[in-house]
Design a protein around this motif. Structure first.
Motif, PDB file in Angstrom:
ATOM      1  N   THR A  22      15.854  -7.976 -17.716  1.00 13.38           N
ATOM      2  CA  THR A  22      14.458  -8.158 -18.088  1.00 13.38           C
ATOM      3  C   THR A  22      14.376  -9.181 -19.220  1.00 13.38           C
ATOM      4  O   THR A  22      15.380  -9.472 -19.893  1.00 13.38           O
ATOM      5  CB  THR A  22      13.829  -6.843 -18.577  1.00 13.38           C
ATOM      6  N   SER A  23      13.192  -9.693 -19.437  1.00  5.52           N
ATOM      7  CA  SER A  23      12.985 -10.623 -20.556  1.00  5.52           C
ATOM      8  C   SER A  23      13.368  -9.962 -21.872  1.00  5.52           C
ATOM      9  O   SER A  23      13.993 -10.585 -22.739  1.00  5.52           O
ATOM     10  CB  SER A  23      11.527 -11.077 -20.604  1.00  5.52           C
ATOM     11  N   GLU A  24      13.024  -8.703 -22.011  1.00  2.00           N
ATOM     12  CA  GLU A  24      13.348  -7.973 -23.238  1.00  2.00           C
ATOM     13  C   GLU A  24      14.858  -7.864 -23.436  1.00  2.00           C
ATOM     14  O   GLU A  24      15.357  -7.973 -24.563  1.00  2.00           O
ATOM     15  CB  GLU A  24      12.699  -6.583 -23.219  1.00  2.00           C
ATOM     16  N   GLN A  25      15.600  -7.638 -22.360  1.00  3.08           N
ATOM     17  CA  GLN A  25      17.063  -7.558 -22.467  1.00  3.08           C
ATOM     18  C   GLN A  25      17.661  -8.910 -22.854  1.00  3.08           C
ATOM     19  O   GLN A  25      18.602  -8.970 -23.654  1.00  3.08           O
ATOM     20  CB  GLN A  25      17.667  -7.083 -21.138  1.00  3.08           C
ATOM     21  N   ILE A  26      17.102  -9.976 -22.313  1.00  4.84           N
ATOM     22  CA  ILE A  26      17.603 -11.310 -22.651  1.00  4.84           C
ATOM     23  C   ILE A  26      17.345 -11.610 -24.119  1.00  4.84           C
ATOM     24  O   ILE A  26      18.218 -12.118 -24.824  1.00  4.84           O
ATOM     25  CB  ILE A  26      16.969 -12.377 -21.730  1.00  4.84           C
ATOM     26  N   VAL A  27      16.163 -11.269 -24.608  1.00  6.78           N
ATOM     27  CA  VAL A  27      15.851 -11.473 -26.024  1.00  6.78           C
ATOM     28  C   VAL A  27      16.771 -10.619 -26.900  1.00  6.78           C
ATOM     29  O   VAL A  27      17.228 -11.069 -27.956  1.00  6.78           O
ATOM     30  CB  VAL A  27      14.355 -11.171 -26.296  1.00  6.78           C
ATOM     31  N   ALA A  28      17.086  -9.430 -26.458  1.00  4.35           N
ATOM     32  CA  ALA A  28      18.015  -8.579 -27.223  1.00  4.35           C
ATOM     33  C   ALA A  28      19.406  -9.215 -27.284  1.00  4.35           C
ATOM     34  O   ALA A  28      20.089  -9.143 -28.314  1.00  4.35           O
ATOM     35  CB  ALA A  28      18.090  -7.181 -26.612  1.00  4.35           C
ATOM     36  N   ASP A  29      19.819  -9.848 -26.191  1.00  4.66           N
ATOM     37  CA  ASP A  29      21.119 -10.537 -26.151  1.00  4.66           C
ATOM     38  C   ASP A  29      21.108 -11.817 -26.983  1.00  4.66           C
ATOM     39  O   ASP A  29      22.161 -12.246 -27.470  1.00  4.66           O
ATOM     40  CB  ASP A  29      21.491 -10.912 -24.709  1.00  4.66           C
ATOM     41  N   HIS A  30      19.947 -12.457 -27.095  1.00  2.00           N
ATOM     42  CA  HIS A  30      19.808 -13.743 -27.785  1.00  2.00           C
ATOM     43  C   HIS A  30      18.623 -13.647 -28.746  1.00  2.00           C
ATOM     44  O   HIS A  30      17.515 -14.084 -28.426  1.00  2.00           O
ATOM     45  CB  HIS A  30      19.578 -14.875 -26.779  1.00  2.00           C
ATOM     46  N   PRO A  31      18.825 -13.090 -29.928  1.00  7.03           N
ATOM     47  CA  PRO A  31      17.720 -12.827 -30.854  1.00  7.03           C
ATOM     48  C   PRO A  31      16.904 -14.054 -31.274  1.00  7.03           C
ATOM     49  O   PRO A  31      15.779 -13.905 -31.734  1.00  7.03           O
ATOM     50  CB  PRO A  31      18.410 -12.204 -32.069  1.00  7.03           C
ATOM     51  N   ARG A  32      17.435 -15.251 -31.092  1.00  5.74           N
ATOM     52  CA  ARG A  32      16.661 -16.450 -31.436  1.00  5.74           C
ATOM     53  C   ARG A  32      15.599 -16.754 -30.390  1.00  5.74           C
ATOM     54  O   ARG A  32      14.696 -17.555 -30.632  1.00  5.74           O
ATOM     55  CB  ARG A  32      17.587 -17.648 -31.591  1.00  5.74           C
ATOM     56  N   LEU A  33      15.696 -16.141 -29.222  1.00  8.16           N
ATOM     57  CA  LEU A  33      14.712 -16.346 -28.158  1.00  8.16           C
ATOM     58  C   LEU A  33      13.521 -15.413 -28.333  1.00  8.16           C
ATOM     59  O   LEU A  33      13.629 -14.356 -28.945  1.00  8.16           O
ATOM     60  CB  LEU A  33      15.327 -16.086 -26.784  1.00  8.16           C
ATOM     61  N   THR A  34      12.413 -15.820 -27.748  1.00 11.63           N
ATOM     62  CA  THR A  34      11.225 -14.968 -27.678  1.00 11.63           C
ATOM     63  C   THR A  34      10.841 -14.799 -26.209  1.00 11.63           C
ATOM     64  O   THR A  34      11.329 -15.529 -25.344  1.00 11.63           O
ATOM     65  CB  THR A  34      10.039 -15.610 -28.431  1.00 11.63           C
ATOM     66  N   ILE A  35       9.960 -13.864 -25.964  1.00  8.46           N
ATOM     67  CA  ILE A  35       9.442 -13.677 -24.605  1.00  8.46           C
ATOM     68  C   ILE A  35       8.783 -14.976 -24.130  1.00  8.46           C
ATOM     69  O   ILE A  35       8.924 -15.372 -22.968  1.00  8.46           O
ATOM     70  CB  ILE A  35       8.457 -12.493 -24.540  1.00  8.46           C
ATOM     71  N   ASP A  36       8.088 -15.658 -25.022  1.00 10.31           N
ATOM     72  CA  ASP A  36       7.453 -16.926 -24.653  1.00 10.31           C
ATOM     73  C   ASP A  36       8.488 -17.985 -24.263  1.00 10.31           C
ATOM     74  O   ASP A  36       8.217 -18.830 -23.409  1.00 10.31           O
ATOM     75  CB  ASP A  36       6.570 -17.438 -25.786  1.00 10.31           C
TER      76      ASP A  36
END
Length: 74
Positions: free
Chosen positions: A39-53
């Motif tokens: 999920t987008s949330e899991q990807i952001v958790a893996d890469h904290p510099r990313l946002t959902i946007d």
């Protein structure tokens, strides 16, 4: 192709692959993670510099790229 504010293409970063600005995370990496079921949330958790946007921007960039491709039917 439409200009994408969050996407950068620079030959000195990741061999010129499209990345999220300010990172070395490629659009391809994000799309592969989504395709694998993350999920987008899991990807952001893996890469904290990313946002959902950022995730949405990667998807939009890929869609626009494909919309501009010529398709050969053989």
């Amino acid at each position: 192709m439409t200009r994408h504010q969050r996407i950068e293409v620079n030959p000195n970063i990741m061999f010129g692959k499209p990345v999220i600005k300010g990172t070395r995370i490629t659009v391809e990496q994000i799309l592969r993670k989504l395709a694998a079921g993350k999920t987008s949330e899991q990807i952001v958790a893996d890469h904290p510099r990313l946002t959902i946007d950022d995730i949405r921007a990667a998807e939009a960039f890929a869609a626009d790229y494909l919309a501009d491709e010529e398709i050969a039917f053989g």
